[in-house]
Design an enzyme around this catalytic site. Sequence first.
Site, mmCIF file in Angstrom:
data_model
loop_
_atom_site.group_PDB
_atom_site.id
_atom_site.type_symbol
_atom_site.label_atom_id
_atom_site.label_comp_id
_atom_site.label_asym_id
_atom_site.label_seq_id
_atom_site.Cartn_x
_atom_site.Cartn_y
_atom_site.Cartn_z
ATOM 1 N N LYS A 37 0.829 -1.228 0.000
ATOM 2 C CA LYS A 37 0.000 0.000 0.000
ATOM 3 C C LYS A 37 0.851 1.262 0.000
ATOM 4 O O LYS A 37 0.441 2.282 -0.542
ATOM 5 C CB LYS A 37 -0.961 -0.011 1.179
ATOM 6 C CG LYS A 37 -2.065 -1.038 0.971
ATOM 7 C CD LYS A 37 -3.391 -0.594 1.515
ATOM 8 C CE LYS A 37 -4.447 -1.589 1.072
ATOM 9 N NZ LYS A 37 -5.544 -1.716 1.990
ATOM 10 N N LYS A 86 -4.066 -10.678 -6.017
ATOM 11 C CA LYS A 86 -5.257 -10.843 -5.188
ATOM 12 C C LYS A 86 -6.391 -9.928 -5.682
ATOM 13 O O LYS A 86 -6.120 -8.786 -6.072
ATOM 14 C CB LYS A 86 -4.889 -10.457 -3.745
ATOM 15 C CG LYS A 86 -5.975 -10.700 -2.729
ATOM 16 C CD LYS A 86 -5.608 -10.118 -1.371
ATOM 17 C CE LYS A 86 -5.902 -8.638 -1.298
ATOM 18 N NZ LYS A 86 -6.289 -8.136 0.026
ATOM 19 N N LYS A 107 -10.095 -4.539 -3.230
ATOM 20 C CA LYS A 107 -10.946 -3.353 -3.354
ATOM 21 C C LYS A 107 -10.169 -2.119 -3.781
ATOM 22 O O LYS A 107 -10.717 -1.248 -4.428
ATOM 23 C CB LYS A 107 -11.604 -3.055 -2.000
ATOM 24 C CG LYS A 107 -12.819 -3.908 -1.748
ATOM 25 C CD LYS A 107 -13.585 -3.418 -0.544
ATOM 26 C CE LYS A 107 -12.954 -3.885 0.735
ATOM 27 N NZ LYS A 107 -13.760 -3.634 1.923
HETATM 28 N N1 AQP Z 1 -9.137 -11.706 -2.624
HETATM 29 C C1 AQP Z 1 -9.490 -12.160 -1.438
HETATM 30 N N2 AQP Z 1 -9.597 -13.494 -1.232
HETATM 31 C C2 AQP Z 1 -9.963 -13.962 -0.011
HETATM 32 N N3 AQP Z 1 -10.254 -13.166 1.050
HETATM 33 C C3 AQP Z 1 -10.157 -11.845 0.879
HETATM 34 N N4 AQP Z 1 -10.375 -10.803 1.710
HETATM 35 C C4 AQP Z 1 -10.162 -9.652 1.047
HETATM 36 N N5 AQP Z 1 -9.791 -9.920 -0.221
HETATM 37 C C5 AQP Z 1 -9.777 -11.271 -0.360
HETATM 38 C C6 AQP Z 1 -10.789 -10.923 3.100
HETATM 39 O O1 AQP Z 1 -11.987 -10.204 3.270
HETATM 40 C C7 AQP Z 1 -12.066 -9.674 4.579
HETATM 41 C C8 AQP Z 1 -12.469 -8.224 4.519
HETATM 42 O O2 AQP Z 1 -11.320 -7.511 4.192
HETATM 43 P P1 AQP Z 1 -11.165 -5.978 4.158
HETATM 44 O O3 AQP Z 1 -12.361 -5.182 4.225
HETATM 45 O O4 AQP Z 1 -10.033 -5.619 5.038
HETATM 46 O O5 AQP Z 1 -10.852 -6.026 2.784
HETATM 47 P P2 AQP Z 1 -9.751 -5.312 2.210
HETATM 48 O O6 AQP Z 1 -8.484 -5.966 2.653
HETATM 49 O O7 AQP Z 1 -9.946 -3.848 2.314
HETATM 50 O O8 AQP Z 1 -10.212 -5.701 0.858
HETATM 51 P P3 AQP Z 1 -9.283 -5.905 -0.188
HETATM 52 O O9 AQP Z 1 -10.100 -6.115 -1.366
HETATM 53 O O10 AQP Z 1 -8.295 -6.915 0.218
HETATM 54 O O11 AQP Z 1 -8.699 -4.448 -0.281
HETATM 55 P P4 AQP Z 1 -7.289 -3.904 -0.065
HETATM 56 O O12 AQP Z 1 -6.317 -5.019 0.221
HETATM 57 O O13 AQP Z 1 -7.055 -3.244 -1.332
HETATM 58 O O14 AQP Z 1 -7.457 -2.959 1.082
HETATM 59 C C9 AQP Z 1 -10.701 -9.908 5.221
HETATM 60 O O15 AQP Z 1 -10.771 -11.023 6.082
HETATM 61 C C10 AQP Z 1 -9.819 -10.241 4.049
HETATM 62 O O16 AQP Z 1 -8.785 -11.141 4.418
#
Ligand code: AQP
Length: 325
Positions: free
Chosen positions: A110, A192, A195
């Site tokens: 990030k 992965k 979001k």
């Molecule tokens: N791709 C994924 N596969 C499996 N599990 C996932 N999780 C997120 N992406 C995947 C799990 O979802 C839960 C909610 O996570 P969050 O709101 O913290 O999600 P996040 O991390 O903001 O969502 P993203 O899409 O991973 O966004 P980034 O990384 O961009 O912020 C968690 O239990 C997560 O493990």
Amino acid sequence: MRILSGIQPTDSIHIGGYLGAIKQWVELQSKGECIFFIADLHALTVPQDPKTFSQKTLETAVELLSSGLDPEKCVIFAQSQVKEHAELTWILNTITPIGELERMIQYKEKSKQFKDSVNVGLLDYPVLQAADILLYQIDSVPVGKDQAQHLELTKTIAEKFNQKYGKTLKVPEALVLGIGGKIMALNDPLKKMSKSSPETCLFLFDEPEIIKKKIMTAVTDTGKTIKYDLVKKPGISNLLTIYSLFSGEPIKELEKKFAAKGYADFKKHLAAMLIEKLEPFRRKKKELMQREVYIKEILERGRKRAEIIAQATMLEVRQKVGLLV
Ligand code: AQP
């Protein structure tokens, strides 16, 4: 057994978050005392629009309920409304080595992605996450694989606190799925689904036409066979995983079912199945989006319950650390 997990109100819920985490949360509701929160403080570590941010928190609550969380069976609240999360974070900060935080994969990724706005919060994110969990004396934390490293750090921090001040905080276990624990991006199966890169996501509440378009254009692999092979066929393996987890059909059965078919046929079936399975989610969200007062009531009830547990832990922490109580 007490279970806790959270989700950031950064964007709509995608099928990765659902299959990796929320689907388990729904199943666990009847097996233990479940606490789920909307991690709005975590979301502030990357840029948010203050005009729409609180609305996004409410929308995430709507989406959790539309995905199957039942407010009669679990506690749902917004993280920022229980002040003890921030308070315990500060105390845990004082026993967490900076080096541990600098080696976190999510921080490294990030801080590259948001290189113009790298803030202390982004580095401190896993300590807030540790506080979220340790406040509630949790047994088990169901999360996607991407959170496994943070969960290990939570355990380390809890052990360190207990060693320094005497046994106070329960050391939790992560509950990470083997298959489905990491759903990959539709446009790049080596990354992965995430979001913060919306173009990689199939959202749980996407309309049928969008689902069809995203699945039909999902990146596949060379060759023609529908076979699960993470090394040689990461694209098809990801789609098979998604198919299997939504339909309940084992991957081996799907390989047989589509043995004589090509990628396009397989994708058409997958899109049709997803459109059908996700219809109740879309319907429920449309209905709940009209009921803001009800959603706020649920979050307020959740806040009150969460606060009772969090305040009890904080009182003990304050006493052990030697702060005035
Ligand atoms: N791709 C994924 N596969 C499996 N599990 C996932 N999780 C997120 N992406 C995947 C799990 O979802 C839960 C909610 O996570 P969050 O709101 O913290 O999600 P996040 O991390 O903001 O969502 P993203 O899409 O991973 O966004 P980034 O990384 O961009 O912020 C968690 O239990 C997560 O493990």
